[in-house]
Design an enzyme around this catalytic site. Structure first.
Site, PDB file in Angstrom:
ATOM      1  CD1 TRP A 289      41.827  42.175  40.456  1.00 19.48           C
ATOM      2  CD2 TRP A 289      42.076  41.274  42.744  1.00 19.48           C
ATOM      3  NE1 TRP A 289      42.409  40.910  40.468  1.00 19.48           N
ATOM      4  CE2 TRP A 289      42.895  40.666  41.813  1.00 19.48           C
ATOM      5  CE3 TRP A 289      42.209  41.509  43.756  1.00 19.48           C
ATOM      6  CZ2 TRP A 289      43.839  39.951  41.868  1.00 19.48           C
ATOM      7  CZ3 TRP A 289      42.911  40.678  44.486  1.00 19.48           C
ATOM      8  CH2 TRP A 289      43.600  40.175  43.677  1.00 19.48           C
TER       9      TRP A 289
ATOM     10  CG  ASP B  77      43.026  48.416  43.145  1.00 18.82           C
ATOM     11  OD1 ASP B  77      44.487  48.681  42.890  1.00 18.82           O
ATOM     12  OD2 ASP B  77      41.966  46.933  43.436  1.00 18.82           O
TER      13      ASP B  77
ATOM     14  CE  LYS C  69      47.944  43.363  39.677  1.00 17.63           C
ATOM     15  NZ  LYS C  69      48.738  41.704  39.149  1.00 17.63           N
TER      16      LYS C  69
HETATM   17  C1  LIG Z   1      43.429  44.981  40.634  1.00 19.61           C
HETATM   18  C2  LIG Z   1      44.346  44.117  41.493  1.00 19.61           C
HETATM   19  N1  LIG Z   1      43.868  44.961  43.258  1.00 19.61           N
HETATM   20  C3  LIG Z   1      44.335  44.159  44.157  1.00 19.61           C
HETATM   21  C4  LIG Z   1      45.279  42.594  43.900  1.00 19.61           C
HETATM   22  C5  LIG Z   1      46.064  42.459  44.865  1.00 19.61           C
HETATM   23  O1  LIG Z   1      47.283  42.780  44.854  1.00 19.61           O
HETATM   24  P1  LIG Z   1      48.124  41.936  46.502  1.00 19.61           P
HETATM   25  O2  LIG Z   1      48.626  40.433  45.172  1.00 19.61           O
HETATM   26  O3  LIG Z   1      49.582  43.312  45.763  1.00 19.61           O
HETATM   27  O4  LIG Z   1      47.376  42.058  47.423  1.00 19.61           O
HETATM   28  C6  LIG Z   1      45.030  42.830  42.340  1.00 19.61           C
HETATM   29  C7  LIG Z   1      46.383  41.581  42.092  1.00 19.61           C
HETATM   30  O5  LIG Z   1      46.820  41.225  41.356  1.00 19.61           O
HETATM   31  C8  LIG Z   1      44.878  43.147  41.730  1.00 19.61           C
HETATM   32  O6  LIG Z   1      45.368  43.264  40.424  1.00 19.61           O
END
Ligand SMILES: Cc1ncc(COP(=O)(O)O)c(C=O)c1O
Length: 362
Positions: free
Chosen positions: A102, A173, A197
């Site tokens: 991520w 994040d 989550k």
């Molecule tokens: C730490 C983290 N950041 C960003 C995201 C991206 O999220 P989204 O799928 O809601 O765009 C996720 C998705 O699982 C994640 O675990």
């Protein structure tokens, strides 16, 4: 209905009590004669729902004055571009810590708008650790420093909040460990989290932003991507994701009944401890490559020594009511996501299953 413990990384398990409450209110929310999905977002009923959700979140996180809570859309991925577009201001570069999948996506997107300085990376050891702050190559002139507090796919978690350099706001994040442990919001410029989550249904993003960082957005960005626009309109610039906000509000109320974030953090420690113990005491049948201080309390990532047994493990687990344990496709192996709503009984059931499986197949 067969009882299943759902270890999905997200969309993930929600508190049973919340789902039951939503079910009981589905056709008639508080005597309104309407389902929440049918209500005007500007009507008094929904205004009450969003107001309560924000109020409860502020209480849970002890959000100080001078911070806005925003209910946004587009998943946490939308933040990978919204953050630089809004916070770069007159600056040209951004600091980002690279601790996994991520972080890498955040870096890739930010590079479209700014010079990205990767202050430190643990890619040399397959993201098994968080680089010590003493080796971070920070830029005192960076617009902000971004990190991912919990790498959902890799199973790596920052043990605490990094220190900040004067004048360089901290951006996090927090998608996969939001509300799972206490965090001093006053140390952050911006926290954002995708909902699926620890908050509620996917699509919704919650952002907590220091007000003084608003108003720095590039003039040419789409209106919907501008934090200031959403802040000025109290997340009502356009039609917000009303049902996810309603569920998030129920989750926040549930969390308060569980002893708040502090109570939840103690339970999360205990849950993770059970699974890491099952891994470590398996004589090598299971293993995790993450260094002990950085093992995630939310996503327990592990492998079987004999990968030929992976499919049998998953099938047997499913027969025992333990669902969605397959690791993310980019890393393989297993992943047990044990967010706030996963009861300790589910974690105990998994730990017992792992021990039995190792005895049978070891
Ligand atoms: C730490 C983290 N950041 C960003 C995201 C991206 O999220 P989204 O799928 O809601 O765009 C996720 C998705 O699982 C994640 O675990």
């Amino acid at each position: 209905m067969a009882k299943v413990y759902n270890f999905s990384a997200g969309p993930a398990v929600l508190p049973h009590q919340v789902l039951a409450e939503a079910q009981s209110e589905m056709l008639d929310w508080h005597g309104s004669g309407m389902c929440v999905m049918e209500m005007s977002h500007r009507g008094k009923e929904f205004m009450e729902i969003i107001h309560d959700a924000e109020h409860d979140l502020r209480e849970l996180m002890h959000i100080p004055a001078g911070y806005k809570v925003l209910f946004l859309q587009g998943g946490a991925s939308s933040q990978f571009s919204m953050v630089p577009l809004n916070l770069l201001g007159e600056k040209t570069s951004i600091d980002i810590v690279n601790t996994g999948h991520w972080s890498k996506l955040a870096i890739k997107e930010a590079r479209r708008y700014a010079k990205v300085n990767v202050v430190a990376s643990s890619e040399d050891r397959n993201f098994a650790y968080v680089p010590d702050e003493s080796v971070w190559q920070r830029d005192p002139d960076a617009a902000y420093l971004h990190y991912t507090s919990n790498e959902t796919i890799g199973g790596l978690q920052f043990p605490g909040v990094p220190s900040t350099l004067d004048g360089v706001p901290l951006v996090c994040d927090m998608s996969s460990d939001f509300l799972s442990r206490e965090a001093d919001v006053g140390r952050f410029g911006l926290i954002y989290a995708g909902a699926q989550k620890n908050i509620g249904p996917s699509g919704l993003v919650v952002a907590v932003v220091r007000e003084e960082l608003l108003g720095r957005a590039r003039a040419d960005i789409p209106t919907m991507m501008n934090y200031q626009v959403h802040a000025d309109a109290d997340s009502m610039y356009n039609t917000p994701p009303t049902y996810p906000i309603y569920i998030a509000g129920l989750v926040f109320k549930w969390l308060k009944e569980q002893g708040g974030v502090k109570g939840m953090a103690a339970r999360n420690e205990e849950k993770a401890g059970l699974l890491y113990h099952a891994i470590e005491s398996s004589g090598g049948f299971y293993h995790t490559h993450i260094d002990a201080p950085f093992r995630s309390r939310m996503n327990v990532v592990f492998r079987l020594k004999d990968e030929a047994l992976d499919e049998v493990f998953l099938l047997e687990a499913r027969k025992n009511g333990l669902a969605q344990l397959k690791g993310h496709r980019v890393v393989g192996g297993m992943r047990a996501s044990i967010y706030n709503a996963m009861p300790i009984e589910g974690v105990k059931a998994l730990a017992h299953f792992m021990q039995d499986f190792a005895r049978q197949h070891g």
